[in-house]
Design an enzyme around this catalytic site. Structure first.
Site, PDB file in Angstrom:
ATOM      1  N   ASP A  10      42.418  33.474  46.908  1.00 14.43           N
ATOM      2  CA  ASP A  10      41.753  34.726  46.543  1.00 14.43           C
ATOM      3  C   ASP A  10      40.357  34.651  47.158  1.00 14.43           C
ATOM      4  O   ASP A  10      39.889  33.574  47.540  1.00 14.43           O
ATOM      5  CB  ASP A  10      41.691  34.801  45.012  1.00 14.43           C
ATOM      6  CG  ASP A  10      40.702  35.838  44.519  1.00 14.43           C
ATOM      7  OD1 ASP A  10      40.847  37.012  44.910  1.00 14.43           O
ATOM      8  OD2 ASP A  10      39.784  35.474  43.768  1.00 14.43           O
ATOM      9  N   ASP A  12      37.134  37.119  46.227  1.00 12.05           N
ATOM     10  CA  ASP A  12      35.999  37.407  45.330  1.00 12.05           C
ATOM     11  C   ASP A  12      36.086  36.598  44.040  1.00 12.05           C
ATOM     12  O   ASP A  12      37.050  36.716  43.302  1.00 12.05           O
ATOM     13  CB  ASP A  12      35.954  38.904  45.026  1.00 12.05           C
ATOM     14  CG  ASP A  12      35.662  39.707  46.278  1.00 12.05           C
ATOM     15  OD1 ASP A  12      36.470  40.576  46.635  1.00 12.05           O
ATOM     16  OD2 ASP A  12      34.647  39.441  46.941  1.00 12.05           O
TER      17      ASP A  12
HETATM   18  C1  XBP Z   1      38.196  41.541  43.820  1.00  7.59           C
HETATM   19  C2  XBP Z   1      38.294  43.018  43.752  1.00  7.59           C
HETATM   20  C3  XBP Z   1      37.661  43.833  44.837  1.00  7.59           C
HETATM   21  C4  XBP Z   1      36.147  43.631  44.842  1.00  7.59           C
HETATM   22  C5  XBP Z   1      35.429  44.754  45.554  1.00  7.59           C
HETATM   23  O1  XBP Z   1      39.093  41.142  44.825  1.00  7.59           O
HETATM   24  O2  XBP Z   1      38.926  43.535  42.851  1.00  7.59           O
HETATM   25  O3  XBP Z   1      37.952  45.188  44.562  1.00  7.59           O
HETATM   26  O4  XBP Z   1      35.682  43.655  43.491  1.00  7.59           O
HETATM   27  O5  XBP Z   1      35.913  44.865  46.878  1.00  7.59           O
HETATM   28  P1  XBP Z   1      39.767  39.634  44.804  1.00  7.59           P
HETATM   29  P2  XBP Z   1      36.315  46.324  47.433  1.00  7.59           P
HETATM   30  O6  XBP Z   1      39.260  38.903  43.562  1.00  7.59           O
HETATM   31  O7  XBP Z   1      41.251  39.896  44.772  1.00  7.59           O
HETATM   32  O8  XBP Z   1      39.289  38.990  46.076  1.00  7.59           O
HETATM   33  O9  XBP Z   1      35.196  47.267  47.037  1.00  7.59           O
HETATM   34  O10 XBP Z   1      36.449  46.150  48.922  1.00  7.59           O
HETATM   35  O11 XBP Z   1      37.625  46.631  46.753  1.00  7.59           O
HETATM   36 MG    MG Z   2      38.979  37.203  42.523  1.00 10.41          MG
END
Ligand code: XBP
Ligand code: MG
Length: 258
Positions: A10, A12
Site C-alpha cells: 500500500d 499512503d
Molecule cells: C489512501 C487513499 C487515497 C489518499 C488520497 O490510499 O484513500 O485516497 O487518501 O489520494 P492508500 P487521492 O492507503 O490505498 O494508498 O486524492 O489521489 O485519492
Molecule cells: Mg494506506
C-alpha cells in the site's frame, strides 16, 4: 509450503505518512484556490479518511456538510466539478512531494533495497492517484519507479478499498497466487481489501489508524523498524526479530504451528 515471490505495498500511510501533512494540506490548498471556505482540520480529516479515494472523499464531505451544494459552474455536473477540484489537489500534492515534502517510513527503504538485491518481486496496490505514486517514488527512491513491477493505483479498478479489486488486479498483473505474496497495509480498509484477496497482511499503524480493527493481520507493528530502531509488536509474533526483513516475511507466510 508457500514460497514468497512478491511483496505488495500500500502507499499512503504504509510507504510514507502522506495523509496528515500531504494529502490533507493539499486538499485545503485546492479548496482555497477554488475560492471555497472549506478547511479540513487534522481531526476532521481523520474522520473523512473512512472514505477511500480523494474524489469519493470530497463527495462524502459534501453529502455530510454541504448537502445543498451547487457547483459554481452551472454547465457541469457536481461529479465533473469534483474531478476538476481533485485534479487541482493532485497537482498541489505532487508538487509538495517533488519538493521532498514526505519521507519514507522507517524500514521501508531498507526492506525494498534488501528485496531488490534478493530478486524479490515488488508491487504496489493503492487507492491513490497514479501520479501521486510516481511523485513519491521519484522523490524518495534513487530509481524508484523501476523497482516496482506492478503499480496498481486509483481508478484502474471500479471499486476502491476495502473492496479487493486493486489487490486482485495487482495479483493478476503479477500472475501470482495470493499465498505466494505478502501485503503491507496501514488501515482497516486496506487490511479488509487484502484479506478479501486472500493475502497474508502486515500492518504498520499510524496516528490515524492505530485504534482500528486489525483482526486477522499476520503482524501489527508501529513501523518496519531498523537495526538501530527496533519496531514495537502490537499484535502477532515476530519471533526474535526486532526489525522487518525478508526472513521474517518468509516466516509469516509459513507460520510454525506451536
Ligand atoms: C489512501 C487513499 C487515497 C489518499 C488520497 O490510499 O484513500 O485516497 O487518501 O489520494 P492508500 P487521492 O492507503 O490505498 O494508498 O486524492 O489521489 O485519492
Ligand atoms: Mg494506506
Amino acid at each position: 509450503m508457500n514460497q514468497l515471490k512478491a511483496l505488495i505495498f500500500d502507499v499512503d500511510g504504509t510507504l510514507a505518512e502522506t495523509e496528515r501533512d500531504g494529502h490533507r494540506v493539499t486538499f485545503n490548498r485546492a479548496f482555497t484556490a477554488a475560492g471555497l471556505d472549506w478547511e479540513w482540520s487534522v481531526e476532521q480529516y481523520g474522520e473523512l479518511l473512512a472514505v477511500t479515494g480523494g474524489k469519493e472523499r470530497i463527495w462524502s464531505y459534501l453529502q455530510q456538510y454541504h448537502p445543498n451544494f451547487e457547483p459554481p459552474i452551472a454547465e457541469i455536473s457536481t461529479k465533473e466539478w469534483i474531478a476538476q477540484l481533485h485534479a487541482a489537489k493532485t497537482a498541489y500534492y505532487t508538487e509538495l512531494l517533488r519538493q521532498g515534502g514526505i519521507a519514507l517510513r522507517p524500514g521501508v527503504l531498507r526492506l525494498l533495497t534488501e528485496s531488490k538485491a534478493a530478486g524479490m518481486r515488488l508491487a504496489i496496490a493503492t487507492t491513490t492517484t497514479p501520479a501521486n505514486v510516481t511523485a513519491l517514488l521519484e522523490a524518495a527512491l534513487p530509481d524508484g519507479l523501476g523497482w516496482f513491477e506492478v503499480i496498481a493505483a486509483g481508478d484502474i479498478v471500479p471499486a476502491k478499498k476495502p473492496a479487493p479489486d486493486i489487490y486482485h488486479y495487482a495479483l493478476q498483473q503479477l500472475q501470482l497466487e495470493p499465498q505466494d505474496c505478502l501485503a503491507f497495509e496501514d488501515s482497516e480498509a486496506g487490511l479488509k481489501s487484502a484479506q478479501q484477496a486472500n493475502l497474508t497482511t502486515v500492518i504498520t499503524v499510524n496516528d490515524y489508524t492505530r485504534s482500528q480493527d486489525f483482526s486477522g493481520a499476520a503482524l501489527v507493528l508501529n513501523h518496519l523498524g531498523e537495526p538501530e530502531l527496533p519496531f514495537e509488536v502490537i499484535a502477532g509474533s515476530a519471533e526474535s526479530s526486532t526489525y522487518f526483513d525478508l526472513a521474517l516475511a518468509k516466516n509469516l507466510l509459513n507460520p510454525v504451528r506451536h
